[in-house]
Design a protein around this motif. Structure first.
Motif, PDB file in Angstrom:
ATOM      1  N   SER A  58      42.847  11.582  46.489  1.00 42.95           N
ATOM      2  CA  SER A  58      41.670  10.420  46.788  1.00 42.95           C
ATOM      3  C   SER A  58      40.445  11.186  46.787  1.00 42.95           C
ATOM      4  CB  SER A  58      42.146  10.028  48.187  1.00 42.95           C
ATOM      5  OG  SER A  58      41.811  11.340  49.223  1.00 42.95           O
ATOM      6  N   SER A  59      39.419  10.552  46.840  1.00 42.88           N
ATOM      7  CA  SER A  59      38.144  11.202  46.696  1.00 42.88           C
ATOM      8  C   SER A  59      37.846  11.960  47.861  1.00 42.88           C
ATOM      9  CB  SER A  59      36.918  10.095  46.982  1.00 42.88           C
ATOM     10  OG  SER A  59      37.147   9.317  45.312  1.00 42.88           O
ATOM     11  N   PHE A  60      38.336  11.693  49.161  1.00 44.06           N
ATOM     12  CA  PHE A  60      38.297  12.550  50.268  1.00 44.06           C
ATOM     13  C   PHE A  60      39.085  13.591  50.345  1.00 44.06           C
ATOM     14  CE2 PHE A  60      39.758  13.896  54.356  1.00 44.06           C
ATOM     15  CZ  PHE A  60      38.593  14.246  55.025  1.00 44.06           C
ATOM     16  N   ASP A  61      40.215  13.758  49.720  1.00 45.22           N
ATOM     17  CA  ASP A  61      40.810  14.778  49.429  1.00 45.22           C
ATOM     18  C   ASP A  61      40.094  15.853  48.661  1.00 45.22           C
ATOM     19  OD1 ASP A  61      43.026  13.955  50.909  1.00 45.22           O
ATOM     20  OD2 ASP A  61      43.907  13.361  49.005  1.00 45.22           O
ATOM     21  N   VAL A  62      39.428  15.476  47.501  1.00 52.03           N
ATOM     22  CA  VAL A  62      38.432  16.230  46.750  1.00 52.03           C
ATOM     23  C   VAL A  62      37.184  16.639  47.423  1.00 52.03           C
ATOM     24  CG1 VAL A  62      36.985  16.241  44.522  1.00 52.03           C
ATOM     25  CG2 VAL A  62      39.372  14.995  44.648  1.00 52.03           C
ATOM     26  N   ILE A  63      36.642  15.707  48.265  1.00 53.94           N
ATOM     27  CA  ILE A  63      35.501  16.362  49.095  1.00 53.94           C
ATOM     28  C   ILE A  63      35.834  17.379  50.164  1.00 53.94           C
ATOM     29  CG2 ILE A  63      33.783  15.290  50.746  1.00 53.94           C
ATOM     30  CD1 ILE A  63      33.624  12.630  49.195  1.00 53.94           C
ATOM     31  N   LYS A  64      36.694  17.034  50.637  1.00 53.33           N
ATOM     32  CA  LYS A  64      37.542  18.013  51.769  1.00 53.33           C
ATOM     33  C   LYS A  64      37.427  19.510  51.317  1.00 53.33           C
ATOM     34  CE  LYS A  64      40.760  18.285  55.563  1.00 53.33           C
ATOM     35  NZ  LYS A  64      41.906  17.613  56.226  1.00 53.33           N
ATOM     36  N   HIS A  65      38.311  19.404  50.100  1.00 50.50           N
ATOM     37  CA  HIS A  65      38.632  20.621  49.363  1.00 50.50           C
ATOM     38  C   HIS A  65      37.183  21.209  48.994  1.00 50.50           C
ATOM     39  CE1 HIS A  65      39.355  23.089  45.654  1.00 50.50           C
ATOM     40  NE2 HIS A  65      40.040  23.675  46.413  1.00 50.50           N
ATOM     41  N   ALA A  66      36.136  20.458  48.533  1.00 49.93           N
ATOM     42  CA  ALA A  66      35.014  21.213  48.166  1.00 49.93           C
ATOM     43  C   ALA A  66      34.205  21.745  49.444  1.00 49.93           C
ATOM     44  CB  ALA A  66      34.245  20.064  47.539  1.00 49.93           C
ATOM     45  N   ILE A  67      34.238  21.098  50.592  1.00 50.53           N
ATOM     46  CA  ILE A  67      33.615  21.590  51.632  1.00 50.53           C
ATOM     47  C   ILE A  67      34.058  22.792  52.102  1.00 50.53           C
ATOM     48  CG2 ILE A  67      33.471  20.917  54.226  1.00 50.53           C
ATOM     49  CD1 ILE A  67      33.171  18.045  53.397  1.00 50.53           C
ATOM     50  N   LYS A  68      35.382  22.715  52.194  1.00 51.93           N
ATOM     51  CA  LYS A  68      35.919  24.171  52.768  1.00 51.93           C
ATOM     52  C   LYS A  68      35.731  25.256  51.552  1.00 51.93           C
ATOM     53  CE  LYS A  68      39.702  22.033  55.290  1.00 51.93           C
ATOM     54  NZ  LYS A  68      41.126  21.829  55.557  1.00 51.93           N
ATOM     55  N   GLN A  69      35.734  25.169  50.134  1.00 47.51           N
ATOM     56  CA  GLN A  69      35.387  26.007  49.362  1.00 47.51           C
ATOM     57  C   GLN A  69      34.025  26.499  49.231  1.00 47.51           C
ATOM     58  OE1 GLN A  69      37.640  27.528  46.863  1.00 47.51           O
ATOM     59  NE2 GLN A  69      39.088  26.579  48.016  1.00 47.51           N
ATOM     60  N   LEU A  70      33.000  25.517  49.934  1.00 46.55           N
ATOM     61  CA  LEU A  70      31.634  25.923  49.955  1.00 46.55           C
ATOM     62  C   LEU A  70      31.249  26.503  51.362  1.00 46.55           C
ATOM     63  CD1 LEU A  70      30.448  22.903  47.871  1.00 46.55           C
ATOM     64  CD2 LEU A  70      30.395  25.087  47.060  1.00 46.55           C
ATOM     65  N   ASP A  71      32.153  26.298  52.258  1.00 46.54           N
ATOM     66  CA  ASP A  71      32.128  26.886  53.583  1.00 46.54           C
ATOM     67  C   ASP A  71      30.751  26.301  54.131  1.00 46.54           C
ATOM     68  OD1 ASP A  71      32.323  28.171  55.765  1.00 46.54           O
ATOM     69  OD2 ASP A  71      31.242  30.026  55.244  1.00 46.54           O
ATOM     70  N   ILE A  72      30.762  24.938  54.109  1.00 47.61           N
ATOM     71  CA  ILE A  72      29.531  24.086  54.572  1.00 47.61           C
ATOM     72  C   ILE A  72      30.200  23.068  55.852  1.00 47.61           C
ATOM     73  CG2 ILE A  72      28.180  24.052  52.668  1.00 47.61           C
ATOM     74  CD1 ILE A  72      29.043  21.358  51.880  1.00 47.61           C
ATOM     75  N   GLN A  73      31.169  23.495  56.632  1.00 46.22           N
ATOM     76  CA  GLN A  73      31.466  22.826  57.618  1.00 46.22           C
ATOM     77  C   GLN A  73      30.754  23.109  58.892  1.00 46.22           C
ATOM     78  OE1 GLN A  73      36.021  23.433  57.921  1.00 46.22           O
ATOM     79  NE2 GLN A  73      35.473  24.918  56.134  1.00 46.22           N
ATOM     80  N   LYS A  74      29.206  22.515  58.728  1.00 45.10           N
ATOM     81  CA  LYS A  74      28.256  23.101  59.584  1.00 45.10           C
ATOM     82  C   LYS A  74      27.664  21.868  60.119  1.00 45.10           C
ATOM     83  CE  LYS A  74      27.940  27.345  57.129  1.00 45.10           C
ATOM     84  NZ  LYS A  74      27.165  28.280  56.283  1.00 45.10           N
ATOM     85  N   LYS A  75      26.806  21.960  61.170  1.00 50.91           N
ATOM     86  CA  LYS A  75      25.889  20.972  61.600  1.00 50.91           C
ATOM     87  C   LYS A  75      24.734  20.915  60.735  1.00 50.91           C
ATOM     88  CE  LYS A  75      23.334  19.579  65.823  1.00 50.91           C
ATOM     89  NZ  LYS A  75      22.847  20.097  67.172  1.00 50.91           N
ATOM     90  N   ASN A  76      24.473  19.545  60.496  1.00 46.54           N
ATOM     91  CA  ASN A  76      23.134  19.176  59.708  1.00 46.54           C
ATOM     92  C   ASN A  76      23.366  19.387  58.417  1.00 46.54           C
ATOM     93  OD1 ASN A  76      21.711  18.464  61.887  1.00 46.54           O
ATOM     94  ND2 ASN A  76      20.691  20.248  62.271  1.00 46.54           N
ATOM     95  N   HIS A  77      24.559  19.120  57.915  1.00 48.07           N
ATOM     96  CA  HIS A  77      24.820  19.451  56.296  1.00 48.07           C
ATOM     97  C   HIS A  77      25.460  17.864  55.865  1.00 48.07           C
ATOM     98  CE1 HIS A  77      24.460  23.773  56.598  1.00 48.07           C
ATOM     99  NE2 HIS A  77      24.992  23.719  55.036  1.00 48.07           N
ATOM    100  N   LEU A  78      24.912  17.413  54.874  1.00 48.98           N
ATOM    101  CA  LEU A  78      25.199  16.250  54.194  1.00 48.98           C
ATOM    102  C   LEU A  78      25.899  16.499  52.957  1.00 48.98           C
ATOM    103  CD1 LEU A  78      22.012  14.032  54.995  1.00 48.98           C
ATOM    104  CD2 LEU A  78      23.966  14.250  56.377  1.00 48.98           C
ATOM    105  N   ILE A  79      26.978  15.531  52.760  1.00 51.23           N
ATOM    106  CA  ILE A  79      27.609  15.628  51.310  1.00 51.23           C
ATOM    107  C   ILE A  79      27.140  14.161  50.632  1.00 51.23           C
ATOM    108  CG2 ILE A  79      29.828  15.077  50.281  1.00 51.23           C
ATOM    109  CD1 ILE A  79      29.457  17.923  50.741  1.00 51.23           C
ATOM    110  N   VAL A  80      26.820  14.491  49.438  1.00 51.59           N
ATOM    111  CA  VAL A  80      26.376  13.188  48.523  1.00 51.59           C
ATOM    112  C   VAL A  80      27.516  13.289  47.271  1.00 51.59           C
ATOM    113  CG1 VAL A  80      24.782  12.134  47.149  1.00 51.59           C
ATOM    114  CG2 VAL A  80      23.913  13.320  49.114  1.00 51.59           C
ATOM    115  N   LEU A  81      28.501  12.253  47.592  1.00 50.67           N
ATOM    116  CA  LEU A  81      29.276  11.923  46.487  1.00 50.67           C
ATOM    117  C   LEU A  81      28.634  11.233  45.464  1.00 50.67           C
ATOM    118  CD1 LEU A  81      32.420  12.475  45.421  1.00 50.67           C
ATOM    119  CD2 LEU A  81      32.713  10.305  46.462  1.00 50.67           C
TER     120      LEU A  81
END
Length: 235
Positions: free
Chosen positions: A84-107
């Motif tokens: 799913s698109s979410f699976d891909v986003i979640k993987h990217a978030i972890k790889q980029l280490d941006i599991q932080k406050k005030n971070h936005l993802i734009v797909l």
């Protein structure tokens, strides 16, 4: 920067595509399909980092050529028809280490090459104005769903159109909107907390024009997009 937010654009582009093989590299008006989304993301006033998530070395090379960052390759289990698109986003978030406050993802899906930079920037401004957790692009539906229904095995239309709709003109029906797949903006922590792409009360629809929301899935879609880009260039 967008106020207090750090904004990362993720463009998902796997190598496999059944209905339109290798579509992400396919030239659209002389430029690879994926490059159209990269160009818009790089031109945005607010996006700080443009990342392509791919499993494919050729796509990685093209993405880097057009200025995107490809800091990792997506694993095979996230590159099949079932991921799913979410699976891909979640993987990217972890790889980029941006599991932080005030971070936005734009797909930004590469299959929406006609989206405009202004639309993207206005959507991000809309996110801030709404104090949102998510913003998703929508367009007015080309045809009212009130003219649609499932078809029984005998193909009878006796209950196809609801009685309250029969005899009405299309312009007399309520206006419906549809998700168009062009822009998804989410707060990273909210997205991880929900563990899915979600549509709650603090997720808002951002309307964009139907003409910029073409979604490429087939050869016909590709031809339509090409025709519209050529027409746009003459205006």
């Amino acid at each position: 920067m967008l106020g207090q937010y750090h904004v990362t654009a993720i463009i998902p582009a796997r190598g496999g595509s059944k209905r339109l093989p290798r579509k992400n590299e396919k030239l659209l008006c002389g430029k690879p399909l994926i490059a159209w989304s990269i160009d818009v993301a790089l031109a945005s006033k607010y996006i700080d980092h443009v990342v392509v998530s791919t499993d494919d070395l050729e796509i990685k090379q093209i993405a880097e050529q057009y200025g995107a960052d490809v800091p990792f390759l997506r694993p095979d289990d996230l590159s099949n028809d079932y991921a799913s698109s979410f699976d891909v986003i979640k993987h990217a978030i972890k790889q980029l280490d941006i599991q932080k406050k005030n971070h936005l993802i734009v797909l930004l899906q590469p299959t929406s090459p006609l989206r405009l930079v202004d639309e993207l920037d206005y959507a991000l401004e809309f996110f801030v104005a709404k104090s949102a957790k998510g913003v998703v692009s929508i367009s007015e539906a080309e045809h009212s769903p009130m003219w649609s229904n499932i078809l029984p095995e005998n193909a009878s239309l006796s209950e196809f159109i609801r009685p309250e709709v029969q005899g009405k003109r299309s312009q007399d029906l309520p206006t419906y909107y549809r998700l168009n797949g062009s822009i998804y903006i989410y707060d990273v922590l909210a997205l991880l907390d929900k563990d899915k792409i979600f549509y709650d009360s603090d997720v808002y629809g951002f309307q964009i024009d139907k003409d910029t929301a073409v979604d490429i899935d087939t050869a016909l879609d590709f031809l339509i997009a090409e025709t519209m880009i050529l027409h746009r260039s003459k205006e």
